[in-house]
Design an enzyme around this catalytic site. Structure first.
Site, PDB file in Angstrom:
ATOM      1  N   ASP A  25      19.185 -68.229  25.051  1.00 16.05           N
ATOM      2  CA  ASP A  25      18.443 -68.431  24.168  1.00 16.05           C
ATOM      3  C   ASP A  25      17.005 -68.796  24.511  1.00 16.05           C
ATOM      4  O   ASP A  25      16.850 -69.428  25.622  1.00 16.05           O
ATOM      5  CB  ASP A  25      18.813 -69.653  23.148  1.00 16.05           C
ATOM      6  N   GLY A  26      15.933 -68.519  23.759  1.00 12.91           N
ATOM      7  CA  GLY A  26      14.581 -68.675  24.057  1.00 12.91           C
ATOM      8  C   GLY A  26      13.815 -67.732  24.626  1.00 12.91           C
ATOM      9  O   GLY A  26      12.613 -67.741  24.862  1.00 12.91           O
ATOM     10  N   ARG A  29      10.538 -67.619  22.252  1.00 11.95           N
ATOM     11  CA  ARG A  29       9.683 -68.665  22.842  1.00 11.95           C
ATOM     12  C   ARG A  29       8.785 -68.327  24.178  1.00 11.95           C
ATOM     13  O   ARG A  29       7.756 -68.904  24.244  1.00 11.95           O
ATOM     14  CB  ARG A  29      10.201 -70.024  22.691  1.00 11.95           C
ATOM     15  N   ARG A  38       7.659 -60.382  21.278  1.00 14.95           N
ATOM     16  CA  ARG A  38       9.179 -60.888  21.269  1.00 14.95           C
ATOM     17  C   ARG A  38       9.786 -60.084  22.314  1.00 14.95           C
ATOM     18  O   ARG A  38      10.843 -60.338  23.271  1.00 14.95           O
ATOM     19  CB  ARG A  38       9.793 -60.973  20.179  1.00 14.95           C
ATOM     20  N   HIS A  42      12.819 -60.586  25.489  1.00 10.12           N
ATOM     21  CA  HIS A  42      14.035 -59.828  25.754  1.00 10.12           C
ATOM     22  C   HIS A  42      14.131 -59.257  26.962  1.00 10.12           C
ATOM     23  O   HIS A  42      15.090 -59.157  27.796  1.00 10.12           O
ATOM     24  CB  HIS A  42      14.303 -59.067  24.240  1.00 10.12           C
ATOM     25  N   SER A  71      26.939 -61.595  15.531  1.00 15.38           N
ATOM     26  CA  SER A  71      27.034 -61.118  14.007  1.00 15.38           C
ATOM     27  C   SER A  71      25.805 -61.064  13.338  1.00 15.38           C
ATOM     28  O   SER A  71      25.762 -60.529  12.256  1.00 15.38           O
ATOM     29  CB  SER A  71      28.294 -61.071  13.592  1.00 15.38           C
ATOM     30  N   TRP A  74      22.150 -59.402  13.083  1.00 15.97           N
ATOM     31  CA  TRP A  74      21.406 -58.299  12.510  1.00 15.97           C
ATOM     32  C   TRP A  74      20.430 -58.524  11.214  1.00 15.97           C
ATOM     33  O   TRP A  74      19.580 -57.596  10.875  1.00 15.97           O
ATOM     34  CB  TRP A  74      22.846 -57.562  11.469  1.00 15.97           C
ATOM     35  N   ARG A  76      17.736 -60.014  12.057  1.00 12.07           N
ATOM     36  CA  ARG A  76      16.310 -59.969  12.693  1.00 12.07           C
ATOM     37  C   ARG A  76      15.858 -58.463  12.339  1.00 12.07           C
ATOM     38  O   ARG A  76      16.509 -57.601  11.831  1.00 12.07           O
ATOM     39  CB  ARG A  76      16.722 -59.967  14.184  1.00 12.07           C
ATOM     40  N   LEU A 136      34.689 -60.162  39.515  1.00 13.06           N
ATOM     41  CA  LEU A 136      34.139 -61.051  38.408  1.00 13.06           C
ATOM     42  C   LEU A 136      34.620 -60.270  37.091  1.00 13.06           C
ATOM     43  O   LEU A 136      34.202 -59.112  37.031  1.00 13.06           O
ATOM     44  CB  LEU A 136      32.617 -61.407  38.492  1.00 13.06           C
ATOM     45  N   ARG A 195      23.398 -76.168  19.960  1.00 11.78           N
ATOM     46  CA  ARG A 195      24.527 -75.687  18.839  1.00 11.78           C
ATOM     47  C   ARG A 195      25.363 -74.807  19.454  1.00 11.78           C
ATOM     48  O   ARG A 195      25.129 -73.875  20.641  1.00 11.78           O
ATOM     49  CB  ARG A 195      23.740 -74.918  17.771  1.00 11.78           C
TER      50      ARG A 195
HETATM   51  C1  FPP Z   1      17.869 -65.187  22.150  1.00  8.74           C
HETATM   52  O1  FPP Z   1      16.453 -65.538  22.038  1.00  8.74           O
HETATM   53  C2  FPP Z   1      18.183 -64.037  22.583  1.00  8.74           C
HETATM   54  C3  FPP Z   1      19.070 -63.012  22.117  1.00  8.74           C
HETATM   55  C4  FPP Z   1      19.244 -62.989  20.495  1.00  8.74           C
HETATM   56  C5  FPP Z   1      19.425 -61.752  22.615  1.00  8.74           C
HETATM   57  C6  FPP Z   1      19.829 -61.812  24.189  1.00  8.74           C
HETATM   58  C7  FPP Z   1      19.616 -60.805  25.016  1.00  8.74           C
HETATM   59  C8  FPP Z   1      19.093 -60.607  26.065  1.00  8.74           C
HETATM   60  C9  FPP Z   1      19.087 -61.689  27.120  1.00  8.74           C
HETATM   61  C10 FPP Z   1      18.847 -59.272  26.795  1.00  8.74           C
HETATM   62  C11 FPP Z   1      19.771 -57.978  26.925  1.00  8.74           C
HETATM   63  C12 FPP Z   1      21.196 -58.398  27.356  1.00  8.74           C
HETATM   64  C13 FPP Z   1      21.986 -57.872  28.049  1.00  8.74           C
HETATM   65  C14 FPP Z   1      23.224 -58.312  28.330  1.00  8.74           C
HETATM   66  C15 FPP Z   1      21.564 -56.802  29.078  1.00  8.74           C
HETATM   67  P1  FPP Z   1      15.682 -65.670  20.840  1.00  8.74           P
HETATM   68  O2  FPP Z   1      15.076 -64.430  20.604  1.00  8.74           O
HETATM   69  O3  FPP Z   1      16.346 -66.148  19.787  1.00  8.74           O
HETATM   70  O4  FPP Z   1      14.605 -66.744  21.324  1.00  8.74           O
HETATM   71  P2  FPP Z   1      13.921 -67.748  20.385  1.00  8.74           P
HETATM   72  O5  FPP Z   1      14.787 -68.765  19.897  1.00  8.74           O
HETATM   73  O6  FPP Z   1      12.857 -68.431  21.289  1.00  8.74           O
HETATM   74  O7  FPP Z   1      13.141 -66.827  19.214  1.00  8.74           O
END
Ligand code: FPP
Length: 241
Positions: A25-26, A29, A38, A42, A71, A74, A76, A136, A195
């Site tokens: 997460d994050g 941000r 954003r 990612h 799930s 979606w 977003r 792994l 959470r």
């Molecule tokens: C949450 O950050 C992150 C996600 C919803 C996506 C996670 C995806 C990746 C790390 C990239 C690709 C993954 C793989 C396995 C190659 P957020 O967007 O909710 O952050 P925020 O809460 O700060 O807005």
């Protein structure tokens, strides 16, 4: 079956989390703090994925589960959802040879077959190619939600014709997407949120939790090692004294 003497179980191996699951997460941000879109967050998050997957075996981790797409994700904007799928494709394309060479076995949980057809094909190929690997186990949670998983397991019990006394914890567990995997010992969530967000609710019954304020793109091998150290210092009692 031989039972390990207590002295063997008390050694350092017992303090290594066998299964670590991460709520990444994050990303948003992280990007916002840099005045970047954003998507840049990612993309940087994908580098953290690379880093933790490479580091996990050295830390003694057998199973690493990453919550890559829930799930609920979606909801977003379509552009962001598409970008995340693109990143997954990039990751699998670019990493599959190295993952295979390093004996990593890929497993996917969630309703991943409902993802776009080209991604599904790529995932199928990755699962197939790494099926017999014994290092792994990398579990990608894709289009995953715990409640959905439990509903599907309950339906599978009905479809299999189980009587009410045959619906046991073992019967449900055997029908979860995670069937055959050890339960997570340690669940890590980055970015300061505390959470579970519909992640491994059944499986985390006795998991330890580590919450870090580090944003996912800043998380790497060192932070993973730190989380494992925190885990090692915890005393797990499984409901006993
Ligand atoms: C949450 O950050 C992150 C996600 C919803 C996506 C996670 C995806 C990746 C790390 C990239 C690709 C993954 C793989 C396995 C190659 P957020 O967007 O909710 O952050 P925020 O809460 O700060 O807005």
């Amino acid at each position: 079956m031989t039972v390990a003497p207590a002295s063997d179980l008390a050694g350092s191996a017992a303090s290594v989390p066998r299964h670590v699951a991460i709520i990444m997460d994050g990303n948003g941000r992280w990007a916002k703090a840099r005045r970047l879109p954003r998507m840049a967050g990612h993309k940087a998050g994908m580098e953290s994925v690379r880093a933790v997957v490479r580091a996990a075996p050295d830390l003694g981790i057998d199973v690493l589960t990453l919550y890559a797409f829930s799930s609920e994700n979606w909801k977003r904007p379509q552009e962001e959802v598409g970008f995340l799928f693109g990143l997954l494709k990039t990751y699998l394309h670019a990493e599959i040879a190295e993952l295979d060479a390093k004996d990593v076995r890929i497993r996917v949980i969630g309703q991943w077959r409902l993802l776009p057809a080209d991604l599904v094909k790529l995932i199928e190929g990755a699962i197939d190619r790494t099926r017999n690997n014994e290092g792994l186990t990398l579990v990608l949670a894709l289009n995953y939600g715990s409640r959905d998983e439990l509903v599907r397991a309950a339906r599978a019990c009905i479809a299999d014709g189980l009587s009410d006394d045959e619906v046991t914890e073992e019967a449900i567990e055997a029908r979860l997407d995670t069937a055959g995997l050890p339960a997570p010992d340690l669940i890590v969530r980055t970015s300061g949120e505390e959470r579970l967000s519909n992640f491994l609710m059944w499986q985390s019954a006795y998991a330890e939790f580590v919450f870090t304020s580090t944003l996912w793109p800043d998380f790497g091998a060192e932070e993973l090692a730190k989380a494992c150290e925190t885990f090692a210092a915890r005393e797990r009692r499984y409901g006993g004294l």
